[in-house]
Design an enzyme around this catalytic site. Sequence first.
Site, short mmCIF file in Angstrom:
data_model
loop_
_atom_site.label_atom_id
_atom_site.label_comp_id
_atom_site.label_asym_id
_atom_site.label_seq_id
_atom_site.Cartn_x
_atom_site.Cartn_y
_atom_site.Cartn_z
N CYS A 6 55.32 80.46 24.71
CA CYS A 6 54.44 81.51 24.20
C CYS A 6 54.04 82.39 25.39
O CYS A 6 54.31 82.05 26.55
CB CYS A 6 53.19 80.89 23.60
SG CYS A 6 52.28 79.90 24.79
N HIS A 51 52.57 71.41 28.93
CA HIS A 51 52.93 70.04 28.60
C HIS A 51 54.44 69.89 28.58
O HIS A 51 55.04 69.61 27.56
CB HIS A 51 52.30 69.66 27.26
CG HIS A 51 50.81 69.60 27.37
ND1 HIS A 51 49.95 70.04 26.40
CD2 HIS A 51 50.02 69.17 28.38
CE1 HIS A 51 48.70 69.85 26.80
NE2 HIS A 51 48.72 69.34 28.00
N GLU A 99 42.04 72.11 26.79
CA GLU A 99 41.60 73.38 26.19
C GLU A 99 40.30 73.17 25.39
O GLU A 99 39.38 73.99 25.46
CB GLU A 99 42.69 73.96 25.29
CG GLU A 99 42.29 75.34 24.76
CD GLU A 99 43.26 75.87 23.72
OE1 GLU A 99 44.48 75.79 23.95
OE2 GLU A 99 42.79 76.35 22.68
N CYS A 153 45.71 81.57 17.43
CA CYS A 153 46.65 82.17 18.37
C CYS A 153 47.94 82.57 17.65
O CYS A 153 48.46 81.82 16.84
CB CYS A 153 46.93 81.16 19.47
SG CYS A 153 48.52 81.32 20.20
N SER A 179 50.24 69.21 22.25
CA SER A 179 49.54 69.23 20.97
C SER A 179 50.29 70.07 19.94
O SER A 179 50.53 69.63 18.82
CB SER A 179 48.14 69.78 21.21
OG SER A 179 47.47 69.92 20.01
N SER A 189 55.49 74.95 24.74
CA SER A 189 55.60 74.73 26.18
C SER A 189 57.00 74.23 26.57
O SER A 189 57.18 73.63 27.62
CB SER A 189 54.52 73.76 26.65
OG SER A 189 54.54 72.60 25.86
S1 SF4 Z 1 46.60 80.33 23.15
FE1 SF4 Z 1 47.84 78.65 23.92
S2 SF4 Z 1 49.63 78.56 22.53
FE2 SF4 Z 1 48.61 80.57 22.23
S3 SF4 Z 1 49.67 82.02 23.60
FE3 SF4 Z 1 47.93 81.19 24.71
S4 SF4 Z 1 48.68 79.40 25.84
FE4 SF4 Z 1 50.15 79.90 24.25
#
Ligand code: SF4
Length: 385
Positions: A30, A60, A155, A260, A290, A352
């Site tokens: 991402c 991860h 997080e 997200c 996760s 990830s």
């Molecule tokens: S919130 Fe987490 S999963 Fe979403 S873009 Fe950001 S790092 Fe990636």
Amino acid sequence: MRDLRKQDFAPTLLDFGPVQFYIARHFGFCYGVENAIEISYKALEENKGRNVYLLSQMIHNQEVNADLASRGIKFIMDTDGTQFISWEKIGKDDVVIIPAFGTTIEIENLLLDKGVEVQKYNTTCPFVEKVWNRAEKLGTDNYTIVIHGKPKHEETRATFSHSAAKGHSVVVRDMEEAQRLANYVTGGKTKSEFFEEFTGNYSAGFDPERHLQRIGVVNQTTMLATETQAIADFFRQVMITKYGDADLRNHFADTRDTLCYATNDNQDATYELLKLDADLAVVVGGYNSSNTSHIVDLCEQNFQTFFINSDSEIKSREEIHHFDYHKKERKVTYEFLSQKQPLKIILTSGASCPDTLVDRVMIRFLEFYPAAKPVEEILKEFAQT
Ligand code: SF4
């Protein structure tokens, strides 16, 4: 911000003849992870001769973390917060990278007090910050923040810290815990039961009798979006039952917009995979990831699913090593590939996981099908469509 092309969630079919792969429309890295990795390599490049630390595992993914470690990055703690390097060892001349998940206010302050330039290599993802902002706004508006997340995940710890600085906060792991928390909204259980049941997961001074009258829900961005939504809808209903529809806004804040995009897109693409008639599913990602575990969860609803962290887990045509994330244990399955042809395999990965790993997994499978069409031919056909 959203790529319009990303609105199409239909999987891609790569038909090699005896074996077919259905590749999720959205998978892999991402924005937040890509950005964090890029900044980490930049930090190494710009700080030769200095100690470069990463607050925790950047992402991860074992391979990426191992590569960063081989170039000299040191991890201060693991994803659950267990310390590898004591704070005393870190000084003002050291570089500390904040991972994409962000960090707690306490750790940030500790580093600032040491004189570390925390902001220089802060890779906190803007989508995580968006959740913090939303949580802080809820707190300022006197709502209690219910965080849907895994309490130990970095997080969630970071979000909890930011949210608790502005308002009363409590973490729920899943719908079952949300339902247990609702007992304290309705007054079905006592204060002391709350303190026992939610130990370690509520902010200082939390009083369940007073602080569950106005709530809003935010999430760890990698949780199952549909579950967060279900939890929010559930609390909405609990508040309507207790206070009536007319007074709802006084007791429940709508927080629909904190999910997200990457997690959403990967999960939506997985829902499309569930409609397929496939023989098995392979999900590639770190065993402590996760978001990957949620994709596994979805795939398991319809297919025999193997959660692997790399192509090296596929030992032979007869043997695959994989991870049972429910039991948190590695497993070995024999004769996992049926003789059926064409065999239909669903292939996807978490946020990830580098895309090259997915390629390698596909290529590993193709080794078991000597009659399969060459990769170049399939990709050429695909490029022409
Ligand atoms: S919130 Fe987490 S999963 Fe979403 S873009 Fe950001 S790092 Fe990636």
